[in-house]
Design a protein around this motif. Structure first.
Motif, mmCIF file in Angstrom:
data_model
loop_
_atom_site.group_PDB
_atom_site.id
_atom_site.type_symbol
_atom_site.label_atom_id
_atom_site.label_comp_id
_atom_site.label_asym_id
_atom_site.label_seq_id
_atom_site.Cartn_x
_atom_site.Cartn_y
_atom_site.Cartn_z
ATOM 1 N N ARG A 188 -11.843 -1.230 13.539
ATOM 2 C CA ARG A 188 -10.553 -0.540 13.455
ATOM 3 C C ARG A 188 -9.392 -1.443 13.855
ATOM 4 N NH1 ARG A 188 -14.091 3.416 15.225
ATOM 5 N NH2 ARG A 188 -14.097 5.350 13.993
ATOM 6 N N SER A 189 -9.647 -2.365 14.766
ATOM 7 C CA SER A 189 -8.548 -3.165 15.327
ATOM 8 C C SER A 189 -8.467 -4.582 14.787
ATOM 9 C CB SER A 189 -8.682 -3.236 16.858
ATOM 10 O OG SER A 189 -9.875 -3.921 17.232
ATOM 11 N N VAL A 190 -9.489 -5.048 14.058
ATOM 12 C CA VAL A 190 -9.527 -6.458 13.675
ATOM 13 C C VAL A 190 -8.327 -6.851 12.820
ATOM 14 C CG1 VAL A 190 -10.972 -6.045 11.623
ATOM 15 C CG2 VAL A 190 -10.992 -8.289 12.752
ATOM 16 N N ALA A 191 -7.836 -5.954 11.956
ATOM 17 C CA ALA A 191 -6.689 -6.293 11.110
ATOM 18 C C ALA A 191 -5.434 -6.506 11.946
ATOM 19 C CB ALA A 191 -6.456 -5.187 10.073
ATOM 20 N N GLY A 192 -5.157 -5.583 12.865
ATOM 21 C CA GLY A 192 -3.982 -5.723 13.716
ATOM 22 C C GLY A 192 -4.077 -6.939 14.618
ATOM 23 N N HIS A 232 2.255 -5.155 5.076
ATOM 24 C CA HIS A 232 3.552 -5.831 5.165
ATOM 25 C C HIS A 232 3.434 -7.214 5.788
ATOM 26 C CE1 HIS A 232 2.805 -3.626 8.920
ATOM 27 N NE2 HIS A 232 3.420 -4.633 9.501
ATOM 28 N N HIS A 233 2.265 -7.527 6.347
ATOM 29 C CA HIS A 233 2.042 -8.798 7.023
ATOM 30 C C HIS A 233 1.203 -9.708 6.127
ATOM 31 C CE1 HIS A 233 0.813 -11.716 10.068
ATOM 32 N NE2 HIS A 233 1.674 -11.174 10.909
ATOM 33 N N ARG A 234 1.498 -10.996 6.154
ATOM 34 C CA ARG A 234 0.789 -11.953 5.303
ATOM 35 C C ARG A 234 -0.723 -11.887 5.514
ATOM 36 N NH1 ARG A 234 1.077 -18.529 6.091
ATOM 37 N NH2 ARG A 234 -0.678 -19.040 4.721
ATOM 38 N N TYR A 235 -1.146 -11.857 6.765
ATOM 39 C CA TYR A 235 -2.582 -11.847 7.034
ATOM 40 C C TYR A 235 -3.193 -10.477 6.770
ATOM 41 C CZ TYR A 235 -3.655 -16.511 8.695
ATOM 42 O OH TYR A 235 -3.912 -17.860 8.747
ATOM 43 N N GLY A 236 -2.384 -9.432 6.809
ATOM 44 C CA GLY A 236 -2.871 -8.120 6.430
ATOM 45 C C GLY A 236 -3.221 -8.090 4.953
ATOM 46 N N ILE A 237 -2.339 -8.673 4.132
ATOM 47 C CA ILE A 237 -2.596 -8.771 2.688
ATOM 48 C C ILE A 237 -3.834 -9.636 2.427
ATOM 49 C CG2 ILE A 237 -1.681 -9.605 0.491
ATOM 50 C CD1 ILE A 237 1.129 -9.050 1.563
ATOM 51 N N LYS A 238 -3.923 -10.758 3.155
ATOM 52 C CA LYS A 238 -5.048 -11.683 2.972
ATOM 53 C C LYS A 238 -6.377 -10.998 3.291
ATOM 54 C CE LYS A 238 -6.583 -16.328 4.266
ATOM 55 N NZ LYS A 238 -6.240 -17.544 5.056
ATOM 56 N N LEU A 239 -6.410 -10.250 4.394
ATOM 57 C CA LEU A 239 -7.636 -9.565 4.785
ATOM 58 C C LEU A 239 -7.965 -8.451 3.797
ATOM 59 C CD1 LEU A 239 -9.939 -9.121 6.774
ATOM 60 C CD2 LEU A 239 -8.397 -7.689 8.133
ATOM 61 N N PHE A 240 -6.967 -7.689 3.390
ATOM 62 C CA PHE A 240 -7.185 -6.588 2.449
ATOM 63 C C PHE A 240 -7.763 -7.117 1.132
ATOM 64 C CE2 PHE A 240 -6.027 -3.667 -0.918
ATOM 65 C CZ PHE A 240 -6.278 -2.417 -0.372
ATOM 66 N N ILE A 284 -12.503 -1.655 7.933
ATOM 67 C CA ILE A 284 -11.672 -2.864 8.058
ATOM 68 C C ILE A 284 -10.576 -2.860 7.011
ATOM 69 C CG2 ILE A 284 -11.657 -5.380 7.895
ATOM 70 C CD1 ILE A 284 -14.478 -5.398 9.002
ATOM 71 N N GLN A 285 -10.937 -2.495 5.780
ATOM 72 C CA GLN A 285 -9.942 -2.465 4.708
ATOM 73 C C GLN A 285 -8.870 -1.412 4.974
ATOM 74 O OE1 GLN A 285 -11.021 -0.979 0.785
ATOM 75 N NE2 GLN A 285 -10.076 -2.796 -0.145
#
Length: 248
Positions: free
Chosen positions: A172-176, A220-228, A211-212
């Motif tokens: 739940r928290s890995v993206a943030g 809205h975050h670069r790494y959020g997009i990358k992970l998604f 996770i997704q």
């Protein structure tokens, strides 16, 4: 859920520029150094020492260097720093996180020393408060900073990692945490997050949906997009592979 441990010094860093360039692990010290026992001590004292010669489970690390031995207990130090975060009266900065302004507390000196970006954020807001005091003649005992682009619990974990070098990573928290690691220059945390994702892909693929979902909150975050995008690709590949196996 896995725990990520930092290898960056918690305190004792005179040059903040070193934080963004540091690549090697550094030691921690609790301040306990061994010294020679004087021959003039009484027999009673020696008996007491013998009685104390028992492993009580304290996690001490030993580093022999020249004529002295340095003992350190990093786990106790991290636990104490983490405990401080639960005591607002000992903290001097409060982050109001998300639309509901959930308070997350910290100590400016520790946060600023551990993250250059956090130092700049705190300094910028302190200057703003100083200007407000001059114009309005108001007094404010605690610095307050609004944080709008993080989930409260995720940001609490980010502050905890910066503060004491330890955090629990889950689906739940890995993206943030990954986005926070990128923003605040926490290379250890960034490595830990990607390692967690890799482990999930290998051993817990059912957690990828969670996770997704978390990554979608940080689109809205670069790494959020990358992970998604990465999780989307993995899930699509897995579905196609499963369909092919069923067809055969």
């Amino acid at each position: 859920m896995e725990r990520a441990e930092s290898t960056v010094k918690l305190v004792d860093n005179d040059q903040l520029d070193l934080l963004s360039n540091q690549t090697e692990s550094e030691g921690f010290s609790s301040g306990y150094d061994s010294t020679d026992v004087s021959d003039s001590e009484s027999t009673t004292q020696h008996e007491d020492d013998n009685n104390d010669d028992v492993d009580d489970g304290v996690d001490l690390q030993c580093d022999v260097s020249g004529s002295h031995i340095k003992y350190q207990n990093t786990s106790a130090l991290c636990d104490h720093l983490k405990y401080i975060l639960s005591m607002p009266e000992l903290c001097d900065v409060t982050f109001l996180v998300g639309p509901t302004k959930v308070p997350v507390h910290g100590v400016k000196a520790i946060l600023s020393t551990r993250s250059r970006v956090m130092y700049q954020l705190i300094l910028k807001n302190e200057r703003g408060v100083a200007e407000t005091k001059k114009s309005r003649k108001t007094r404010q005992s605690r610095l307050t900073i609004e944080v709008n682009k993080y989930q409260p619990e995720d940001f609490r974990k980010i502050v905890q990692f910066i503060h004491c070098g330890s955090v629990d990573v889950d689906s739940r928290s890995v993206a943030g945490l990954l986005c926070g690691a990128r923003q605040f220059g926490l290379d250890d945390l960034k490595t830990a997050c990607w390692d967690y994702v890799r482990r999930c892909v290998q051993t817990r693929p059912q957690s990828l949906t969670t996770i997704q979902r978390g990554a979608n909150q940080y689109i809205h975050h670069r790494y959020g997009i990358k992970l998604f995008t990465k999780i989307q690709h993995l899930m699509t590949s897995s579905t196609k592979r499963a369909a092919a196996e069923t067809a055969v």
